[in-house]
Design a protein around this motif. Structure first.
Motif, mmCIF file in Angstrom:
data_model
loop_
_atom_site.group_PDB
_atom_site.id
_atom_site.type_symbol
_atom_site.label_atom_id
_atom_site.label_comp_id
_atom_site.label_asym_id
_atom_site.label_seq_id
_atom_site.Cartn_x
_atom_site.Cartn_y
_atom_site.Cartn_z
ATOM 1 N N ARG A 157 3.383 11.911 1.842
ATOM 2 C CA ARG A 157 2.994 11.967 3.249
ATOM 3 C C ARG A 157 3.962 12.875 4.005
ATOM 4 O O ARG A 157 5.146 12.886 3.746
ATOM 5 C CB ARG A 157 3.025 10.535 3.786
ATOM 6 C CG ARG A 157 3.126 10.368 5.229
ATOM 7 C CD ARG A 157 3.117 8.880 5.580
ATOM 8 N NE ARG A 157 4.428 8.283 5.585
ATOM 9 C CZ ARG A 157 5.267 8.342 6.605
ATOM 10 N NH1 ARG A 157 4.948 8.993 7.692
ATOM 11 N NH2 ARG A 157 6.430 7.749 6.538
ATOM 12 N N VAL A 199 2.517 2.971 3.780
ATOM 13 C CA VAL A 199 2.131 2.901 5.191
ATOM 14 C C VAL A 199 0.655 3.244 5.236
ATOM 15 O O VAL A 199 0.103 3.764 4.261
ATOM 16 C CB VAL A 199 2.955 3.884 6.053
ATOM 17 C CG1 VAL A 199 4.428 3.515 6.035
ATOM 18 C CG2 VAL A 199 2.746 5.312 5.620
ATOM 19 N N PRO A 200 -0.019 2.998 6.356
ATOM 20 C CA PRO A 200 -1.429 3.388 6.434
ATOM 21 C C PRO A 200 -1.614 4.858 6.065
ATOM 22 O O PRO A 200 -0.752 5.695 6.338
ATOM 23 C CB PRO A 200 -1.776 3.125 7.905
ATOM 24 C CG PRO A 200 -0.866 2.000 8.276
ATOM 25 C CD PRO A 200 0.421 2.299 7.556
ATOM 26 N N ILE A 201 -2.712 5.167 5.455
ATOM 27 C CA ILE A 201 -2.955 6.491 4.883
ATOM 28 C C ILE A 201 -2.715 7.608 5.902
ATOM 29 O O ILE A 201 -3.023 7.479 7.070
ATOM 30 C CB ILE A 201 -4.369 6.575 4.276
ATOM 31 C CG1 ILE A 201 -4.470 7.773 3.355
ATOM 32 C CG2 ILE A 201 -5.427 6.587 5.349
ATOM 33 C CD1 ILE A 201 -5.643 7.711 2.415
ATOM 34 N N SER A 202 -2.135 8.681 5.416
ATOM 35 C CA SER A 202 -1.812 9.830 6.248
ATOM 36 C C SER A 202 -2.862 10.917 6.066
ATOM 37 O O SER A 202 -3.356 11.140 4.967
ATOM 38 C CB SER A 202 -0.441 10.389 5.856
ATOM 39 O OG SER A 202 -0.168 11.566 6.558
ATOM 40 N N THR A 229 -0.275 8.202 -3.999
ATOM 41 C CA THR A 229 0.841 8.318 -3.068
ATOM 42 C C THR A 229 1.778 7.127 -3.209
ATOM 43 O O THR A 229 1.341 6.010 -3.471
ATOM 44 C CB THR A 229 0.357 8.450 -1.609
ATOM 45 O OG1 THR A 229 1.493 8.674 -0.782
ATOM 46 C CG2 THR A 229 -0.382 7.212 -1.138
ATOM 47 N N ASN A 261 5.046 13.142 7.654
ATOM 48 C CA ASN A 261 5.122 12.660 9.036
ATOM 49 C C ASN A 261 3.987 11.767 9.510
ATOM 50 O O ASN A 261 4.225 10.666 9.935
ATOM 51 C CB ASN A 261 5.271 13.818 10.023
ATOM 52 C CG ASN A 261 6.696 13.977 10.485
ATOM 53 O OD1 ASN A 261 7.519 13.103 10.292
ATOM 54 N ND2 ASN A 261 6.982 15.109 11.084
ATOM 55 N N LYS A 273 1.074 9.135 10.153
ATOM 56 C CA LYS A 273 0.626 7.874 9.560
ATOM 57 C C LYS A 273 -0.225 7.134 10.570
ATOM 58 O O LYS A 273 -0.084 7.309 11.776
ATOM 59 C CB LYS A 273 1.793 7.008 9.107
ATOM 60 C CG LYS A 273 2.696 6.529 10.212
ATOM 61 C CD LYS A 273 3.815 5.676 9.665
ATOM 62 C CE LYS A 273 4.714 5.227 10.811
ATOM 63 N NZ LYS A 273 5.805 4.409 10.344
ATOM 64 N N GLU A 274 -1.148 6.337 10.067
ATOM 65 C CA GLU A 274 -2.055 5.496 10.848
ATOM 66 C C GLU A 274 -2.664 6.201 12.057
ATOM 67 O O GLU A 274 -2.740 5.667 13.147
ATOM 68 C CB GLU A 274 -1.374 4.189 11.255
ATOM 69 C CG GLU A 274 -0.141 4.358 12.113
ATOM 70 C CD GLU A 274 0.593 3.064 12.358
ATOM 71 O OE1 GLU A 274 0.157 2.302 13.237
ATOM 72 O OE2 GLU A 274 1.595 2.820 11.667
ATOM 73 N N ARG A 275 -3.165 7.405 11.840
ATOM 74 C CA ARG A 275 -3.806 8.158 12.918
ATOM 75 C C ARG A 275 -5.320 7.937 12.897
ATOM 76 O O ARG A 275 -5.927 7.796 11.851
ATOM 77 C CB ARG A 275 -3.479 9.642 12.780
ATOM 78 C CG ARG A 275 -2.029 9.917 13.086
ATOM 79 C CD ARG A 275 -1.547 11.319 12.794
ATOM 80 N NE ARG A 275 -2.513 12.356 12.632
ATOM 81 C CZ ARG A 275 -2.727 13.341 13.525
ATOM 82 N NH1 ARG A 275 -2.052 13.380 14.652
ATOM 83 N NH2 ARG A 275 -3.602 14.285 13.273
ATOM 84 N N ALA A 290 3.765 6.305 -0.693
ATOM 85 C CA ALA A 290 3.948 5.791 0.660
ATOM 86 C C ALA A 290 3.236 4.449 0.803
ATOM 87 O O ALA A 290 2.114 4.289 0.348
ATOM 88 C CB ALA A 290 3.411 6.783 1.684
ATOM 89 N N HIS A 309 -0.695 15.564 4.135
ATOM 90 C CA HIS A 309 0.107 15.258 2.951
ATOM 91 C C HIS A 309 0.265 16.492 2.070
ATOM 92 O O HIS A 309 -0.478 17.466 2.179
ATOM 93 C CB HIS A 309 -0.495 14.092 2.161
ATOM 94 C CG HIS A 309 -1.795 14.410 1.510
ATOM 95 N ND1 HIS A 309 -3.009 14.255 2.143
ATOM 96 C CD2 HIS A 309 -2.086 14.888 0.282
ATOM 97 C CE1 HIS A 309 -3.984 14.608 1.331
ATOM 98 N NE2 HIS A 309 -3.449 15.000 0.196
#
Length: 109
Positions: free
Chosen positions: A62, A49-52, A45, A64, A66-68, A47, A55
């Motif tokens: 990704r 940002v923290p893994i989504s 990826t 929308n 992120k970091e969930r 992206a 995807h």
């Protein structure tokens, strides 16, 4: 391909669902076949940002999310295999323990 699509109408996936599904398999090859594309997604990826957990399987982008916290589900295989023995303290708050023993799992082989 970077994951198993949820259904044939779209090409996106929920990686936490795939990991849970893979954990339910009783065969190491099936588990690996489902997990390898998730690894490919995480590795490829673009992206940063923290893994989504949502995807696109065609290009590892990704969608929308992120970091969930649901990505904690990635560890379900470890939790399924691990054995934890807990001794609770007396007269203490509910989640205060004196002794926790964790036995290292033998996942395969």
């Amino acid at each position: 391909m970077c994951g198993l699509p949820l259904d044939r109408r779209k090409t996106f996936t929920k990686s936490d669902w795939v990991v849970w599904t893979a954990t339910l398999t009783e065969n190491e090859n099936d588990f690996i076949a489902l997990i390898d594309p998730i690894w490919k997604y995480a590795d490829e990826t673009t992206a940063r940002v923290p893994i989504s957990d949502l995807h696109e399987t065609t290009n590892a982008k990704r969608i929308n999310f992120k970091e969930r916290s649901v990505v904690g589900g990635y560890f379900i295989k470890l939790l399924k295999e691990i054995k934890i023995q807990v001794t609770k303290k007396t007269n203490e708050k509910p989640f205060c323990y004196t002794n926790i023993t964790i036995t290292r799992p033998k996942l395969y082989g």
